[in-house]
Design a protein around this motif. Structure first.
Motif, PDB file in Angstrom:
ATOM      1  N   THR A  13       0.937  -1.026   0.090  1.00 18.51           N
ATOM      2  CA  THR A  13       0.051  -0.095  -0.111  1.00 18.51           C
ATOM      3  C   THR A  13       0.722   1.120   0.019  1.00 18.51           C
ATOM      4  O   THR A  13       1.833   1.032   0.595  1.00 18.51           O
ATOM      5  CB  THR A  13      -0.794  -0.039   1.306  1.00 18.51           C
ATOM      6  OG1 THR A  13      -1.928   0.931   1.287  1.00 18.51           O
ATOM      7  CG2 THR A  13      -0.358   0.107   2.484  1.00 18.51           C
TER       8      THR A  13
ATOM      9  N   CYS B  14      -2.265  -1.346   8.031  1.00 18.06           N
ATOM     10  CA  CYS B  14      -2.392  -2.826   8.054  1.00 18.06           C
ATOM     11  C   CYS B  14      -4.239  -3.006   7.909  1.00 18.06           C
ATOM     12  O   CYS B  14      -4.745  -3.928   6.876  1.00 18.06           O
ATOM     13  CB  CYS B  14      -2.411  -3.391   9.546  1.00 18.06           C
ATOM     14  SG  CYS B  14      -0.721  -3.642   9.613  1.00 18.06           S
ATOM     15  N   ASP B  15      -5.190  -2.087   8.586  1.00 20.80           N
ATOM     16  CA  ASP B  15      -6.437  -2.197   8.523  1.00 20.80           C
ATOM     17  C   ASP B  15      -6.935  -2.048   7.034  1.00 20.80           C
ATOM     18  O   ASP B  15      -7.645  -2.608   6.283  1.00 20.80           O
ATOM     19  CB  ASP B  15      -7.141  -1.329   9.337  1.00 20.80           C
ATOM     20  CG  ASP B  15      -6.994  -1.609  10.665  1.00 20.80           C
ATOM     21  OD1 ASP B  15      -6.908  -2.928  11.144  1.00 20.80           O
ATOM     22  OD2 ASP B  15      -7.442  -1.202  11.635  1.00 20.80           O
ATOM     23  N   HIS B  16      -6.217  -0.773   6.430  1.00 22.44           N
ATOM     24  CA  HIS B  16      -6.658  -0.411   5.108  1.00 22.44           C
ATOM     25  C   HIS B  16      -6.282  -1.375   3.880  1.00 22.44           C
ATOM     26  O   HIS B  16      -7.065  -1.768   3.166  1.00 22.44           O
ATOM     27  CB  HIS B  16      -5.729   0.977   4.821  1.00 22.44           C
ATOM     28  CG  HIS B  16      -6.109   1.544   3.414  1.00 22.44           C
ATOM     29  ND1 HIS B  16      -7.321   1.971   3.040  1.00 22.44           N
ATOM     30  CD2 HIS B  16      -5.212   1.615   2.425  1.00 22.44           C
ATOM     31  CE1 HIS B  16      -7.284   2.486   1.730  1.00 22.44           C
ATOM     32  NE2 HIS B  16      -5.970   1.971   1.392  1.00 22.44           N
ATOM     33  N   ALA B  17      -5.231  -1.840   4.280  1.00 24.95           N
ATOM     34  CA  ALA B  17      -4.540  -2.795   3.103  1.00 24.95           C
ATOM     35  C   ALA B  17      -5.035  -4.244   3.408  1.00 24.95           C
ATOM     36  O   ALA B  17      -4.897  -5.070   2.591  1.00 24.95           O
ATOM     37  CB  ALA B  17      -3.000  -2.895   3.024  1.00 24.95           C
ATOM     38  N   ARG B  18      -5.632  -4.382   4.667  1.00 27.26           N
ATOM     39  CA  ARG B  18      -6.295  -5.834   4.942  1.00 27.26           C
ATOM     40  C   ARG B  18      -5.031  -6.807   4.961  1.00 27.26           C
ATOM     41  O   ARG B  18      -4.775  -7.812   4.199  1.00 27.26           O
ATOM     42  CB  ARG B  18      -7.273  -6.542   4.086  1.00 27.26           C
ATOM     43  CG  ARG B  18      -8.396  -5.610   4.078  1.00 27.26           C
ATOM     44  CD  ARG B  18      -9.492  -6.268   3.105  1.00 27.26           C
ATOM     45  NE  ARG B  18     -10.867  -5.551   3.282  1.00 27.26           N
ATOM     46  CZ  ARG B  18     -11.941  -6.069   3.105  1.00 27.26           C
ATOM     47  NH1 ARG B  18     -11.965  -7.324   2.407  1.00 27.26           N
ATOM     48  NH2 ARG B  18     -13.085  -5.455   3.406  1.00 27.26           N
ATOM     49  N   SER B  19      -3.958  -6.236   5.585  1.00 27.93           N
ATOM     50  CA  SER B  19      -2.819  -7.136   5.782  1.00 27.93           C
ATOM     51  C   SER B  19      -2.957  -8.411   6.791  1.00 27.93           C
ATOM     52  O   SER B  19      -3.987  -8.497   7.240  1.00 27.93           O
ATOM     53  CB  SER B  19      -1.706  -6.288   6.564  1.00 27.93           C
ATOM     54  OG  SER B  19      -1.917  -6.504   7.970  1.00 27.93           O
ATOM     55  N   PRO B  20      -1.770  -9.324   6.524  1.00 32.24           N
ATOM     56  CA  PRO B  20      -2.174 -10.544   7.329  1.00 32.24           C
ATOM     57  C   PRO B  20      -1.679 -10.484   8.684  1.00 32.24           C
ATOM     58  O   PRO B  20      -1.607 -11.631   9.520  1.00 32.24           O
ATOM     59  CB  PRO B  20      -1.040 -11.424   6.505  1.00 32.24           C
ATOM     60  CG  PRO B  20      -0.042 -10.719   5.811  1.00 32.24           C
ATOM     61  CD  PRO B  20      -0.787  -9.367   5.413  1.00 32.24           C
TER      62      PRO B  20
END
Ligand code: FES
Length: 104
Positions: free
Chosen positions: A17, A29-35
């Motif tokens: 991102t 992390c939230d925005h990109a839907r990270s692991p």
């Protein structure tokens, strides 16, 4: 504009991102839907421990609360950080992180 690359546990790229200097990793992390997994989101549980694969110097220095949690897991900054606490620095370019594995 900084880029944050999120890796899977096995080191393969999950998602990347674009970011802004001083952005909080937790928001990215939230925005990109990270692991990267989260639980408390407040420097208590250590669930969000990540390995900084590249760009450790592009993150702001950790505060005492973060260092205390890392200490409890016997890991040290700058290689390890808490994704709920770390923030990009003012001149960040590229940061690459992955969630910790059970064996580290
Ligand atoms: S989510 Fe609990 S320490 Fe980050």
């Amino acid at each position: 504009m900084p880029t944050v690359v999120f890796l899977n546990h096995n080191g393969t790229e999950a998602v990347r991102t674009e970011a802004k200097p001083l952005d909080a990793l937790i928001d990215l992390c939230d925005h990109a839907r990270s692991p990267v997994p989260f639980s408390c989101r407040s420097a208590s549980c250590g669930t969000c421990r990540v390995v900084v694969v590249e760009g450790a110097a592009d993150l702001e220095a950790p505060r005492d609360e973060e260092l205390d949690v890392l200490d409890a897991f016997s890991v040290k900054a700058p290689k390890y950080r808490l994704a709920c606490q770390a923030r990009l620095g003012p001149s960040a370019t590229t940061v690459q992180i992955r969630p910790v594995r059970d064996d580290e």
